[in-house]
Motif scaffolding. Structure first.
Motif, PDB file in Angstrom:
ATOM      1  N   THR A   1       2.422  -0.135 -32.867  1.00  0.00           N
ATOM      2  CA  THR A   1       1.831   0.770 -33.857  1.00  0.00           C
ATOM      3  C   THR A   1       1.447   0.002 -35.110  1.00  0.00           C
ATOM      4  OG1 THR A   1       3.982   1.214 -34.863  1.00  0.00           O
ATOM      5  CG2 THR A   1       3.318   2.638 -33.013  1.00  0.00           C
ATOM      6  N   ASP A   2       0.769   0.706 -36.024  1.00  0.00           N
ATOM      7  CA  ASP A   2       0.467   0.101 -37.322  1.00  0.00           C
ATOM      8  C   ASP A   2       1.745  -0.368 -38.007  1.00  0.00           C
ATOM      9  OD1 ASP A   2      -2.137   0.753 -36.867  1.00  0.00           O
ATOM     10  OD2 ASP A   2      -2.420   1.922 -38.697  1.00  0.00           O
ATOM     11  N   GLY A   3       2.766   0.473 -37.943  1.00  0.00           N
ATOM     12  CA  GLY A   3       4.037   0.131 -38.577  1.00  0.00           C
ATOM     13  C   GLY A   3       4.647  -1.123 -37.988  1.00  0.00           C
ATOM     14  N   PHE A   4       4.561  -1.266 -36.672  1.00  0.00           N
ATOM     15  CA  PHE A   4       5.083  -2.469 -36.024  1.00  0.00           C
ATOM     16  C   PHE A   4       4.329  -3.697 -36.516  1.00  0.00           C
ATOM     17  CE2 PHE A   4       4.567  -5.716 -32.787  1.00  0.00           C
ATOM     18  CZ  PHE A   4       5.882  -6.009 -32.445  1.00  0.00           C
ATOM     19  N   LEU A   5       2.994  -3.600 -36.567  1.00  0.00           N
ATOM     20  CA  LEU A   5       2.193  -4.747 -36.999  1.00  0.00           C
ATOM     21  C   LEU A   5       2.490  -5.124 -38.449  1.00  0.00           C
ATOM     22  CD1 LEU A   5      -1.264  -3.946 -35.350  1.00  0.00           C
ATOM     23  CD2 LEU A   5       0.490  -5.543 -34.547  1.00  0.00           C
ATOM     24  N   ARG A   6       2.724  -4.121 -39.291  1.00  0.00           N
ATOM     25  CA  ARG A   6       3.063  -4.401 -40.689  1.00  0.00           C
ATOM     26  C   ARG A   6       4.409  -5.124 -40.782  1.00  0.00           C
ATOM     27  NH1 ARG A   6      -0.446  -1.851 -44.099  1.00  0.00           N
ATOM     28  NH2 ARG A   6      -1.591  -0.072 -43.229  1.00  0.00           N
ATOM     29  N   ARG A   7       5.371  -4.692 -39.997  1.00  0.00           N
ATOM     30  CA  ARG A   7       6.685  -5.349 -39.993  1.00  0.00           C
ATOM     31  C   ARG A   7       6.559  -6.783 -39.490  1.00  0.00           C
ATOM     32  NH1 ARG A   7      10.469  -1.240 -36.741  1.00  0.00           N
ATOM     33  NH2 ARG A   7      11.996  -2.945 -36.965  1.00  0.00           N
ATOM     34  N   PHE A   8       5.755  -6.970 -38.456  1.00  0.00           N
ATOM     35  CA  PHE A   8       5.540  -8.306 -37.911  1.00  0.00           C
ATOM     36  C   PHE A   8       4.892  -9.207 -38.966  1.00  0.00           C
ATOM     37  CE2 PHE A   8       3.155 -11.576 -35.719  1.00  0.00           C
ATOM     38  CZ  PHE A   8       3.996 -11.978 -34.694  1.00  0.00           C
ATOM     39  N   ALA A   9       3.833  -8.689 -39.615  1.00  0.00           N
ATOM     40  CA  ALA A   9       3.134  -9.481 -40.637  1.00  0.00           C
ATOM     41  C   ALA A   9       4.049  -9.804 -41.814  1.00  0.00           C
ATOM     42  CB  ALA A   9       1.890  -8.734 -41.118  1.00  0.00           C
ATOM     43  N   ALA A  10       4.902  -8.856 -42.204  1.00  0.00           N
ATOM     44  CA  ALA A  10       5.828  -9.091 -43.315  1.00  0.00           C
ATOM     45  C   ALA A  10       6.845 -10.164 -42.962  1.00  0.00           C
ATOM     46  CB  ALA A  10       6.535  -7.786 -43.685  1.00  0.00           C
ATOM     47  N   ALA A  11       7.314 -10.154 -41.710  1.00  0.00           N
ATOM     48  CA  ALA A  11       8.310 -11.135 -41.279  1.00  0.00           C
ATOM     49  C   ALA A  11       7.729 -12.545 -41.242  1.00  0.00           C
ATOM     50  CB  ALA A  11       8.861 -10.752 -39.907  1.00  0.00           C
ATOM     51  N   TYR A  12       6.423 -12.654 -40.981  1.00  0.00           N
ATOM     52  CA  TYR A  12       5.775 -13.967 -40.872  1.00  0.00           C
ATOM     53  C   TYR A  12       4.661 -14.087 -41.922  1.00  0.00           C
ATOM     54  CZ  TYR A  12       8.340 -14.142 -36.491  1.00  0.00           C
ATOM     55  OH  TYR A  12       9.345 -14.137 -35.543  1.00  0.00           O
TER      56      TYR A  12
END
Length: 215
Positions: free
Chosen positions: A52-63
């Motif tokens: 989801t969008d939320g997953f992608l945001r979490r992924f981008a924030a982590a990296y």
């Protein structure tokens, strides 16, 4: 192509890039980084319901040091974040407003392999000098390192700055303020001091270092 497939395509590119960078070795690394159960992560990495969008945001924030969130979400821009050891170089002929787009600057290693005296100083960009008005301190074709002043309404008096104005990019010493204008001073005597309205100043950056081409 469905939106989930587009998301998955960009996510897969990002994961492979991070593997090449040595940031990811196995799925558990990602799960730990984003705080997600590995079983849910596996579903997301296959394009399942957790992608989801939320997953992608979490992924981008982590990296965030490596992956551009906007690209991951929309495909706009580029995937990789620029190397934090590099800074944009802007040619002096840039039109007024060049600092507004500084994150879009020309990233080029040849301007940023700096001597050790600059490595511990933070600067935002480099720009090449054009002209002789600041001789002998600054010569035509010198490159100066600049740090953006966040409060342009309070210019640093007595400092040499790059002023982004409606006249274009100017390299001058800020000599003072008067009646809603700032006074600009050239080091070369044949150029007289003059003032520009403060409202014409778009941005100011203080010069904090100098690179002079070898002759």
């Amino acid at each position: 192509m469905m939106e989930k497939d587009i998301y998955l395509n960009r996510l897969t590119q990002a994961v492979e890039y991070l593997k090449d960078k040595g940031q990811i070795h196995k799925q558990q690394d990602i799960a730990d980084a984003i705080g997600m159960a590995k079983t849910h992560l596996s579903v997301a990495l296959k394009g399942g319901k957790y992608l989801t969008d939320g997953f992608l945001r979490r992924f981008a924030a982590a990296y965030s040091d490596y992956i551009n969130e906007e690209w991951l979400l929309t495909g706009e821009g580029v995937m990789e974040k620029p190397d934090s050891s590099q800074h944009p170089h802007i040619e002096a002929q840039a039109s007024a407003g060049f600092m507004d787009g500084i994150s879009e600057g020309e990233w080029n290693n040849k301007f940023h392999d700096l001597d050790s005296f600059m490595r511990n100083q933070y600067y935002d960009f480099t720009i090449r000098i054009n002209g002789d008005s600041m001789e002998p301190n600054f010569l035509d074709d010198d490159i100066v390192m600049c740090r953006i002043i966040n409060d342009r309404l309070n210019p640093p008096i007595g400092k040499v700055c790059v002023i982004d104005s409606k006249e274009g990019a100017l390299l001058k010493e800020i000599a003072g303020e008067t009646d809603g204008a700032i006074i600009l001073h050239s080091f070369t005597p044949k150029y007289k001091d003059y003032s520009i309205p403060a409202e014409d100043v778009l941005q100011i950056a203080e010069v904090i270092g100098l690179l002079r081409p070898k002759i």
